[in-house]
Write a protein that holds these residues in place. Structure first.
Motif, PDB file in Angstrom:
ATOM      1  N   ALA A  45       0.826  -1.205   0.000  1.00  0.00           N
ATOM      2  CA  ALA A  45       0.000   0.000   0.000  1.00  0.00           C
ATOM      3  C   ALA A  45       0.864   1.260   0.000  1.00  0.00           C
ATOM      4  CB  ALA A  45      -0.929  -0.004   1.210  1.00  0.00           C
ATOM      5  N   LEU A  46       1.950   1.239   0.758  1.00  0.00           N
ATOM      6  CA  LEU A  46       2.849   2.392   0.777  1.00  0.00           C
ATOM      7  C   LEU A  46       3.529   2.601  -0.572  1.00  0.00           C
ATOM      8  CD1 LEU A  46       4.476   2.048   4.304  1.00  0.00           C
ATOM      9  CD2 LEU A  46       2.843   3.768   3.546  1.00  0.00           C
ATOM     10  N   VAL A  47       3.932   1.533  -1.212  1.00  0.00           N
ATOM     11  CA  VAL A  47       4.548   1.645  -2.539  1.00  0.00           C
ATOM     12  C   VAL A  47       3.536   2.186  -3.541  1.00  0.00           C
ATOM     13  CG1 VAL A  47       5.498   0.290  -4.448  1.00  0.00           C
ATOM     14  CG2 VAL A  47       6.302  -0.104  -2.121  1.00  0.00           C
ATOM     15  N   ALA A  48       2.291   1.718  -3.468  1.00  0.00           N
ATOM     16  CA  ALA A  48       1.253   2.211  -4.366  1.00  0.00           C
ATOM     17  C   ALA A  48       0.998   3.698  -4.140  1.00  0.00           C
ATOM     18  CB  ALA A  48      -0.033   1.406  -4.168  1.00  0.00           C
ATOM     19  N   LEU A  49       0.964   4.124  -2.886  1.00  0.00           N
ATOM     20  CA  LEU A  49       0.765   5.545  -2.596  1.00  0.00           C
ATOM     21  C   LEU A  49       1.938   6.382  -3.099  1.00  0.00           C
ATOM     22  CD1 LEU A  49      -0.778   5.455   0.979  1.00  0.00           C
ATOM     23  CD2 LEU A  49      -1.874   6.206  -1.130  1.00  0.00           C
ATOM     24  N   LEU A  50       3.134   5.882  -2.959  1.00  0.00           N
ATOM     25  CA  LEU A  50       4.297   6.586  -3.469  1.00  0.00           C
ATOM     26  C   LEU A  50       4.214   6.718  -4.988  1.00  0.00           C
ATOM     27  CD1 LEU A  50       7.079   7.846  -2.984  1.00  0.00           C
ATOM     28  CD2 LEU A  50       8.042   5.551  -3.225  1.00  0.00           C
ATOM     29  N   PHE A  51       3.833   5.649  -5.659  1.00  0.00           N
ATOM     30  CA  PHE A  51       3.683   5.670  -7.109  1.00  0.00           C
ATOM     31  C   PHE A  51       2.634   6.692  -7.539  1.00  0.00           C
ATOM     32  CE2 PHE A  51       1.652   4.036 -10.994  1.00  0.00           C
ATOM     33  CZ  PHE A  51       2.747   4.088 -11.852  1.00  0.00           C
ATOM     34  N   VAL A  55       3.231  10.060  -9.837  1.00  0.00           N
ATOM     35  CA  VAL A  55       2.473  10.297 -11.067  1.00  0.00           C
ATOM     36  C   VAL A  55       1.758  11.639 -10.990  1.00  0.00           C
ATOM     37  CG1 VAL A  55       0.487   9.498 -12.406  1.00  0.00           C
ATOM     38  CG2 VAL A  55       2.229   7.863 -11.660  1.00  0.00           C
ATOM     39  N   LEU A  56       1.141  11.941  -9.857  1.00  0.00           N
ATOM     40  CA  LEU A  56       0.454  13.215  -9.722  1.00  0.00           C
ATOM     41  C   LEU A  56       1.421  14.392  -9.749  1.00  0.00           C
ATOM     42  CD1 LEU A  56      -2.242  12.370  -7.027  1.00  0.00           C
ATOM     43  CD2 LEU A  56      -2.588  12.768  -9.473  1.00  0.00           C
ATOM     44  N   GLN A  57       2.616  14.220  -9.263  1.00  0.00           N
ATOM     45  CA  GLN A  57       3.593  15.296  -9.278  1.00  0.00           C
ATOM     46  C   GLN A  57       4.019  15.607 -10.715  1.00  0.00           C
ATOM     47  OE1 GLN A  57       7.196  14.376  -7.200  1.00  0.00           O
ATOM     48  NE2 GLN A  57       7.833  16.526  -7.090  1.00  0.00           N
ATOM     49  N   ARG A  58       4.129  14.597 -11.558  1.00  0.00           N
ATOM     50  CA  ARG A  58       4.519  14.806 -12.957  1.00  0.00           C
ATOM     51  C   ARG A  58       3.383  15.424 -13.775  1.00  0.00           C
ATOM     52  NH1 ARG A  58       8.884  12.701 -15.689  1.00  0.00           N
ATOM     53  NH2 ARG A  58      10.390  11.796 -14.287  1.00  0.00           N
ATOM     54  N   VAL A  59       2.138  15.117 -13.387  1.00  0.00           N
ATOM     55  CA  VAL A  59       0.994  15.640 -14.141  1.00  0.00           C
ATOM     56  C   VAL A  59       0.826  17.139 -13.884  1.00  0.00           C
ATOM     57  CG1 VAL A  59      -1.523  15.535 -14.337  1.00  0.00           C
ATOM     58  CG2 VAL A  59      -0.194  13.426 -14.185  1.00  0.00           C
ATOM     59  N   TYR A  60       1.021  17.579 -12.664  1.00  0.00           N
ATOM     60  CA  TYR A  60       0.803  18.984 -12.334  1.00  0.00           C
ATOM     61  C   TYR A  60       2.071  19.747 -12.358  1.00  0.00           C
ATOM     62  CZ  TYR A  60      -3.873  17.565 -11.056  1.00  0.00           C
ATOM     63  OH  TYR A  60      -5.135  17.076 -11.074  1.00  0.00           O
TER      64      TYR A  60
END
Length: 60
Positions: A45-51, A55-60
């Motif tokens: 779950a932590l790895v998924a949240l990091l991913f 992804v959200l950081q690259r989009v915005y």
């Protein structure tokens, strides 16, 4: 309830010592807790949240 003051009817020793199978069964029944989350699931779950965060950081 704890098994510190319970006396086993089978072996007449404190249940907390777990000297006979009856003591060990009673002790494990008293100390059973609810279902625990496996550490591997928490890590996944932590790895998924990091991913998702990356992804959200690259989009915005």
């Amino acid at each position: 309830m704890s098994c510190e003051h319970l006396i086993c009817a089978q072996c007449s020793h404190p249940v907390v010592e777990g000297r006979c199978p009856t003591c060990r069964a009673a002790r494990s029944e008293l100390h059973r807790h609810g279902p625990a989350i496996p550490p591997a699931l928490v890590l996944a779950a932590l790895v998924a949240l990091l991913f998702v965060a990356l992804v959200l950081q690259r989009v915005y």
